[in-house]
Design a protein around this motif. Structure first.
Motif, short mmCIF file in Angstrom:
data_model
loop_
_atom_site.label_atom_id
_atom_site.label_comp_id
_atom_site.label_asym_id
_atom_site.label_seq_id
_atom_site.Cartn_x
_atom_site.Cartn_y
_atom_site.Cartn_z
N ASN A 82 4.89 -8.47 -0.94
CA ASN A 82 3.99 -8.94 0.12
C ASN A 82 3.78 -7.87 1.18
O ASN A 82 2.65 -7.66 1.65
CB ASN A 82 4.54 -10.23 0.75
CG ASN A 82 4.47 -11.40 -0.20
OD1 ASN A 82 3.65 -11.45 -1.10
ND2 ASN A 82 5.37 -12.36 -0.02
N LEU A 83 4.85 -7.19 1.57
CA LEU A 83 4.74 -6.12 2.56
C LEU A 83 3.82 -5.00 2.07
O LEU A 83 2.95 -4.53 2.79
CB LEU A 83 6.12 -5.56 2.89
CG LEU A 83 6.15 -4.36 3.84
CD1 LEU A 83 5.65 -4.77 5.22
CD2 LEU A 83 7.56 -3.78 3.94
N LEU A 84 4.01 -4.61 0.81
CA LEU A 84 3.18 -3.54 0.23
C LEU A 84 1.71 -3.94 0.20
O LEU A 84 0.83 -3.15 0.52
CB LEU A 84 3.68 -3.20 -1.17
CG LEU A 84 5.02 -2.48 -1.26
CD1 LEU A 84 5.50 -2.45 -2.69
CD2 LEU A 84 4.91 -1.09 -0.70
N ARG A 85 1.46 -5.18 -0.19
CA ARG A 85 0.07 -5.64 -0.26
C ARG A 85 -0.58 -5.65 1.12
O ARG A 85 -1.75 -5.33 1.27
CB ARG A 85 0.01 -7.03 -0.90
CG ARG A 85 0.30 -6.98 -2.39
CD ARG A 85 0.18 -8.35 -3.05
NE ARG A 85 0.68 -8.30 -4.40
CZ ARG A 85 1.80 -8.91 -4.81
NH1 ARG A 85 2.51 -9.65 -3.99
NH2 ARG A 85 2.18 -8.79 -6.06
N ILE A 126 -0.27 -1.22 -5.92
CA ILE A 126 0.66 -0.95 -4.83
C ILE A 126 2.07 -1.43 -5.15
O ILE A 126 3.06 -0.89 -4.63
CB ILE A 126 0.13 -1.55 -3.51
CG1 ILE A 126 0.89 -0.99 -2.29
CG2 ILE A 126 0.19 -3.07 -3.54
CD1 ILE A 126 0.55 0.43 -1.97
N SER A 127 2.23 -2.42 -6.03
CA SER A 127 3.56 -2.93 -6.36
C SER A 127 4.43 -1.86 -7.02
O SER A 127 5.65 -1.89 -6.90
CB SER A 127 3.47 -4.16 -7.26
OG SER A 127 2.95 -3.82 -8.54
N ASP A 178 -3.49 2.77 2.43
CA ASP A 178 -3.73 3.42 3.72
C ASP A 178 -2.48 3.35 4.60
O ASP A 178 -2.14 4.31 5.29
CB ASP A 178 -4.91 2.77 4.45
CG ASP A 178 -6.24 3.12 3.82
OD1 ASP A 178 -6.28 4.11 3.03
OD2 ASP A 178 -7.23 2.44 4.09
N GLY A 179 -1.81 2.21 4.58
CA GLY A 179 -0.59 2.05 5.36
C GLY A 179 0.50 3.04 4.94
O GLY A 179 1.17 3.63 5.78
#
Length: 195
Positions: free
Chosen positions: A165-168, A126-127, A173-174
């Motif tokens: 942190n936000l991506l994790r 995701i990073s 799904d987000g």
């Protein structure tokens, strides 16, 4: 599937508004967007040499236009650089164009790509999404803008960590729920890493 220029610009705008600005991945992007100072240019170059000429033209446009009118440019090519490694290899030539146009210390280039991958990460990490955009894109950004941003955020690593942190927290799904064609982040927040 080929897209019209209007579709390319609209998809890039969605990414810019929902990901970069909407999630505050790049805290410096909102002001020029609101003021209409971000140019989205679409390249139809058939080969690398012609794309480099498009880079030259966009650099010259930035150099000869006051920042109050044009703060930054996103140069998008929808299909010349499908392969991320090929795109990554082109970046050295793009950086050389800055020197060739006497723009050293004036303009920087930050890369975004649908398959962007940081060195040492898995493709689906995701990073990587901090630098993912709907199409291969070069962000031509004025050094003055970076310096002004640095006054507000003297440690860009803080932005990068916040974005990670936000991506994790959101996970894949987000992102899917946001309806963003692809996502990206802030060119100032981290240094380019090559695969």
């Amino acid at each position: 599937m080929s897209h019209t220029d209007q579709e390319i610009i609209e998809n890039t705008q969605i990414w810019l508004e929902k990901a970069v600005i909407g999630l505050n991945l790049c805290p410096f992007a909102k002001a020029p967007h609101v003021k209409g100072q971000i140019r989205i240019a679409v390249s139809h170059a058939k080969h690398l040499d012609a794309f480099l000429e498009d880079i030259d033209a966009e650099l010259q446009k930035l150099l000869t236009t006051p920042a109050e009118e044009l703060e930054t440019t996103l140069l998008v090519h929808p299909d010349l650089f499908d392969d991320f490694l090929q795109f990554n290899d082109m970046l050295d030539l793009a950086d050389r164009a800055i020197t060739d146009n006497q723009a050293d210390g004036v303009i920087q280039i930050a890369p975004f790509h649908p398959e962007f991958q940081f060195d040492g990460t898995e493709a689906d990490d995701i990073s990587n999404y901090t630098n993912r955009s709907p199409y291969p894109t070069l962000h031509l950004i004025r050094e003055d803008s970076i310096e002004k941003a640095a006054q507000a955020f003297p440690d860009p690593a803080v932005i990068f960590e916040r974005n990670m942190n936000l991506l994790r927290e959101m996970g894949h799904d987000g992102w899917d729920k946001l309806g963003i064609p692809h996502v990206s982040g802030c060119p100032v927040a981290h240094n380019r890493e090559k695969n």
